[in-house]
Design an enzyme around this catalytic site. Structure first.
Site, mmCIF file in Angstrom:
data_model
loop_
_atom_site.group_PDB
_atom_site.id
_atom_site.type_symbol
_atom_site.label_atom_id
_atom_site.label_comp_id
_atom_site.label_asym_id
_atom_site.label_seq_id
_atom_site.Cartn_x
_atom_site.Cartn_y
_atom_site.Cartn_z
ATOM 1 N N HIS A 56 6.813 12.197 13.841
ATOM 2 C CA HIS A 56 7.691 11.720 14.696
ATOM 3 C C HIS A 56 7.173 11.663 16.233
ATOM 4 O O HIS A 56 7.008 12.707 16.782
ATOM 5 C CB HIS A 56 9.074 12.390 14.614
ATOM 6 N N GLU A 59 6.586 15.683 16.357
ATOM 7 C CA GLU A 59 7.333 16.704 15.283
ATOM 8 C C GLU A 59 6.860 16.139 13.987
ATOM 9 O O GLU A 59 6.790 15.310 13.481
ATOM 10 C CB GLU A 59 8.808 16.387 15.341
ATOM 11 N N SER A 119 13.191 8.276 13.213
ATOM 12 C CA SER A 119 13.802 9.297 14.272
ATOM 13 C C SER A 119 15.006 9.838 13.907
ATOM 14 O O SER A 119 15.307 10.918 14.291
ATOM 15 C CB SER A 119 13.750 8.700 15.598
ATOM 16 N N ASN A 143 16.111 15.692 19.139
ATOM 17 C CA ASN A 143 17.306 15.124 19.275
ATOM 18 C C ASN A 143 18.543 15.838 18.942
ATOM 19 O O ASN A 143 19.770 15.453 19.109
ATOM 20 C CB ASN A 143 17.283 13.752 18.255
HETATM 21 P P1 NAI Z 1 10.649 -1.992 17.095
HETATM 22 O O1 NAI Z 1 11.976 -3.005 16.718
HETATM 23 O O2 NAI Z 1 10.136 -2.321 18.351
HETATM 24 O O3 NAI Z 1 9.612 -2.408 15.939
HETATM 25 C C1 NAI Z 1 9.887 -2.474 14.321
HETATM 26 C C2 NAI Z 1 8.964 -3.418 14.048
HETATM 27 O O4 NAI Z 1 8.920 -3.475 12.547
HETATM 28 C C3 NAI Z 1 9.177 -4.644 14.372
HETATM 29 O O5 NAI Z 1 7.872 -5.609 14.632
HETATM 30 C C4 NAI Z 1 9.623 -5.826 12.842
HETATM 31 O O6 NAI Z 1 9.179 -6.814 12.468
HETATM 32 C C5 NAI Z 1 8.685 -4.587 11.764
HETATM 33 N N1 NAI Z 1 9.127 -4.461 10.757
HETATM 34 C C6 NAI Z 1 10.825 -4.308 10.155
HETATM 35 N N2 NAI Z 1 10.858 -4.129 8.858
HETATM 36 C C7 NAI Z 1 9.477 -4.027 8.420
HETATM 37 C C8 NAI Z 1 8.982 -4.119 7.139
HETATM 38 N N3 NAI Z 1 9.916 -3.760 6.017
HETATM 39 N N4 NAI Z 1 7.728 -4.287 6.886
HETATM 40 C C9 NAI Z 1 6.834 -4.396 7.969
HETATM 41 N N5 NAI Z 1 7.500 -4.675 9.179
HETATM 42 C C10 NAI Z 1 8.482 -4.454 9.418
HETATM 43 O O7 NAI Z 1 11.185 -0.704 16.531
HETATM 44 P P2 NAI Z 1 10.585 0.709 17.256
HETATM 45 O O8 NAI Z 1 11.273 1.030 18.499
HETATM 46 O O9 NAI Z 1 8.940 0.562 17.229
HETATM 47 O O10 NAI Z 1 10.996 1.798 16.061
HETATM 48 C C11 NAI Z 1 10.357 1.970 14.598
HETATM 49 C C12 NAI Z 1 10.607 3.037 14.086
HETATM 50 O O11 NAI Z 1 10.294 4.242 14.973
HETATM 51 C C13 NAI Z 1 12.169 3.359 13.877
HETATM 52 O O12 NAI Z 1 12.101 3.880 12.551
HETATM 53 C C14 NAI Z 1 12.488 4.220 15.066
HETATM 54 O O13 NAI Z 1 13.555 5.106 14.614
HETATM 55 C C15 NAI Z 1 11.210 5.115 15.280
HETATM 56 N N6 NAI Z 1 11.012 5.549 16.605
HETATM 57 C C16 NAI Z 1 11.639 4.936 17.783
HETATM 58 C C17 NAI Z 1 11.344 5.422 19.135
HETATM 59 C C18 NAI Z 1 11.857 4.800 20.208
HETATM 60 O O14 NAI Z 1 11.890 5.341 21.316
HETATM 61 N N7 NAI Z 1 11.836 3.402 20.048
HETATM 62 C C19 NAI Z 1 10.835 6.890 19.121
HETATM 63 C C20 NAI Z 1 10.684 7.446 17.844
HETATM 64 C C21 NAI Z 1 10.903 6.934 16.685
#
Ligand code: NAI
Length: 490
Positions: free
Chosen positions: A143, A155, A122, A193
Site C-alpha cells: 500500500h 504498508e 487502500s 487510515n
Molecule cells: P485511478 O482511477 O486513477 O486509476 C485506476 C486505473 O485502473 C484506471 O486507469 C483504470 O482504467 C484502470 N483499471 C480499472 N480496472 C481495471 C482492470 N480490471 N484492469 C486493468 N486496468 C483497470 O485510481 P487510483 O487512485 O490510481 O487508485 C488505484 C488503486 O490504488 C485503488 O485500489 C485505490 O484504492 C488505491 N490507492 C489509491 C490512493 C490514492 O490516493 N488515489 C492511495 C493508495 C491506494
C-alpha cells in the site's frame, strides 16, 4: 525468497497510483510492463511521465541520462500475456473486490507460480482478495501513498494466507526502492487510515457541538505541529473521499460507534460542498482558511495571591510569565496551572471548566507549542466577568494566543491526541502493527509531527486515560472507551 531490482515488474492500472508505482520501480532499476484496460492509457501515462522527468532534468534535479534510462525501462503493453515474464505484479486498478479477485485469478493462469502478486488496495481486505486463488500465499498488500514517488511509507499488508517470506520480500524490496515499509495485518484501514480517523472525527464532533469555528480548530492543531488542520485537510482530500473512508472503516468494524461518521460531513457531501475541488468545503476557494487576528502579548494581570500548581514544562512556562510576582509554588499538586485570588486556570484533564467550579478556566495541551501560537481555552459557565477577562490575559502573558471555545471536554489538541494514542494502542493490541510501526506510519503516511507513542512518551498514560474517561463520562457512549492496549501501558 528475494526480489532483485532487476526483476521484471508488471504494474496494472495506469492511473494516479499505477503511474507513480511504475515510475518508482523503473527508477529503482526494474524493467516495468505497464497495463491498463483502457486502450492507450498506459502509453499516455508513460508519455506524461516523460514530461515530468524532463521537467526535473530542466530544474537540475535529475540527470538527463537517468531520466532517459527510467523512461526506457517502462514498456506499455496492450495485453497481460505480453508481460508473462514478470516475477512481481503490483495491481492498482479500481477499488473493487470482484474486479481485483478476477484479475488475480487471471494472472495465476499467466504468470509463473513463483511470481509475487501485490495489491495496492487502500481499503479492501487482502484476505478477501486472496480467497479463491490457487496460491493465496503469494498475495500481499503493498500500500503506497499518493504521490508515490515522494511519499516514503509503504504498508506491507499480510492477509490470513500471506506467506511471511512473501511479506518479507516485499518489505526488503520497498527498502530497495527507497521507501520505509511497515508490516501490518489485513484489518480495516490498515494502519494509517485507521489510526488517523480521530484526527477528523474529533474536529467534526466539536463542529457538531458548535464548540468552535473550523479556522480556530485548524489553527490550534497547526500550532501543535500538524502540517494542516483537520478541516483544511478534509477540504483538500475531498469530503466525499474522506466520508467514504470513514464509512468503510465504520462498516468494516461492524459499526463500532468509535468510528461513527459525522452528520456534519454527510451534510456537506449531500450538498456538494466537497472541498477544494468543488470550490467550497469548510472554506471557500481559492481564498481558503481565514487568518486569525494577530497575537498580541499581554502583561500578566494583577493578583494579590498567586499559587502555581504542578510541575513540568507547562508549569515552568506559566511561572516564567509570572516573573516579578510573588508566587507560591505547589509542585505536588494533582493539577497543573495556577490560582489567582482563588480563581483557577488549569491545564485540561478532560473535565469541563464548568464541572470544576465557578471561577475556572481550562486550557489546551501545548505540545510543540511555539510562543504566539494559538491555544484553545474554555471558561466555566459560572465564571465572573472579571475572571473571564483575566484568564485569557494570563494565557497571553504566558505566550499563548488564547482562543476561546465552548466548554467542550478535552478542548481541541488534548482530546485529538489522546484519541490518536488510544486508537494506536488498540491497533497494537490487535497485532495490526508494532508501536514503532504505528509511529513511522503516521509520520510518513500523513506527515504527523510525531507518532502516537512518541506523544505518549512525552505525556503520561495515566493522564491520557483520565482524559478519555472524562470524555467517556461526558458523552456516555462507545466512542471514548479506553483501549485495553492503553491500560496496559499504565
Ligand atoms: P485511478 O482511477 O486513477 O486509476 C485506476 C486505473 O485502473 C484506471 O486507469 C483504470 O482504467 C484502470 N483499471 C480499472 N480496472 C481495471 C482492470 N480490471 N484492469 C486493468 N486496468 C483497470 O485510481 P487510483 O487512485 O490510481 O487508485 C488505484 C488503486 O490504488 C485503488 O485500489 C485505490 O484504492 C488505491 N490507492 C489509491 C490512493 C490514492 O490516493 N488515489 C492511495 C493508495 C491506494
Amino acid at each position: 525468497m528475494q526480489l532483485s531490482t532487476s526483476a521484471p515488474v508488471l504494474v496494472i492500472g495506469a492511473g494516479i497510483m499505477g503511474a507513480g508505482i511504475a515510475q518508482t520501480a523503473a527508477q529503482a532499476g526494474h524493467p516495468v510492463f505497464l497495463f491498463d484496460m483502457r486502450e492507450g492509457a498506459a502509453a499516455a501515462a508513460r508519455d506524461k511521465l516523460g514530461s515530468t522527468l524532463q521537467g526535473l532534468v530542466a530544474k537540475g534535479k535529475l540527470a538527463a541520462d537517468a531520466a532517459e534510462a527510467t523512461l526506457a525501462r517502462i514498456t506499455p503493453v496492450a495485453t497481460l500475456a505480453e508481460a508473462a515474464s514478470a516475477t512481481l505484479v503490483v495491481e492498482a486498478i479500481v477499488e473493487n473486490l470482484e474486479a481485483k479477485r478476477g484479475l488475480f485469478r487471471e494472472l495465476e493462469g499467466l504468470l509463473p507460480e513463483s511470481a509475487v502478486l501485490a495489491t495496492n488496495t487502500s481499503s479492501i481486505s487482502v484476505t478477501a482478495i486472496g480467497n479463491g486463488l490457487k496460491h493465496p500465499g503469494r498475495l500481499v498488500g503493498m500500500h503506497f501513498f499518493n504521490p508515490v514517488p515522494l511519499m516514503k511509507l509503504v504498508e506491507v499488508v499480510s492477509g490470513l494466507a500471506t506467506e511471511p517470506a512473501v511479506a518479507e520480500a516485499i518489505f526488503a524490496l520497498s527498502q530497495a526502492w527507497g521507501k520505509t515499509p511497515v508490516h501490518t495485518r489485513s484489518t480495516p484501514g490498515f494502519i494509517v487510515n485507521r489510526i488517523a480517523r480521530p484526527y477528523y472525527a474529533e474536529a467534526l464532533q466539536l463542529l457538531l457541538e458548535q464548540a468552535a469555528e473550523p479556522a480556530v480548530l485548524d489553527a490550534c492543531l497547526r500550532a501543535a505541529g500538524f502540517r494542516m488542520g483537520p478541516c483544511e485537510l478534509m477540504d483538500l482530500i475531498g469530503h466525499d473521499t474522506n466520508f467514504a473512508v470513514t464509512n468503510s472503516v465504520y462498516d468494516a468494524n461492524f459499526q463500532d460507534k468509535r468510528f461513527v461518521p459525522s452528520l456534519v460531513q454527510r451534510e456537506m457531501v449531500d450538498g456538494g460542498l466537497l472541498g477544494r475541488k468543488s470550490g467550497r468545503g469548510f472554506y471557500r476557494y481559492p481564498a481558503g482558511a481565514p487568518a486569525l487576528p494577530a497575537f498580541e502579548p499581554a502583561e500578566p494581570p494583577d493578583g494579590r495571591s498567586i499559587v502555581l500548581h504542578g510541575r513540568g514544562p507547562v508549569a515552568e512556562r506559566l511561572q516564567t510569565a509570572m516573573a516579578h510576582r510573588t508566587v507560591i509554588v505547589q509542585r505536588n499538586s494533582d493539577w497543573t496551572g495556577f490560582e489567582v485570588d482563588g480563581a483557577q486556570l488549569r491545564l485540561t484533564d478532560g473535565r469541563t471548566a464548568t464541572a470544576l467550579g465557578a471561577d475556572v478556566a481550562v486550557f489546551d495541551l501545548p505540545i510543540q507549542h511555539e510562543p504566539g501560537q494559538p491555544l484553545a481555552y474554555a471558561l466555566s459557565a459560572r465564571a465572573s466577568a472579571a475572571w473571564a477577562a483575566a484568564a485569557p490575559q494570563w494565557l497571553r502573558a504566558a505566550g499563548f494566543h488564547a482562543q476561546r471555545i465552548a466548554d467542550a471536554p478535552g478542548l481541541v489538541v488534548a482530546r485529538t491526541v489522546a484519541m490518536l494514542i488510544n486508537e494506536a494502542s488498540d491497533a497494537v493490541l490487535q497485532g495490526v502493527c508494532s508501536g514503532a510501526g504505528a509511529d513511522a506510519a503516521m509520520k510518513l503516511g500523513v506527515n504527523y509531527p510525531a507518532g502516537p507513542f512518541e506523544w505518549l512518551a512525552r505525556w503520561d498514560a495515566a493522564a491520557v486515560v483520565r482524559l478519555l474517561d472524562a470524555l467517556d463520562g461526558h458523552h456516555r457512549g462507545e466512542r471514548y472507551r479506553v483501549s485495553p492496549g492503553l491500560l496496559r501501558r499504565l
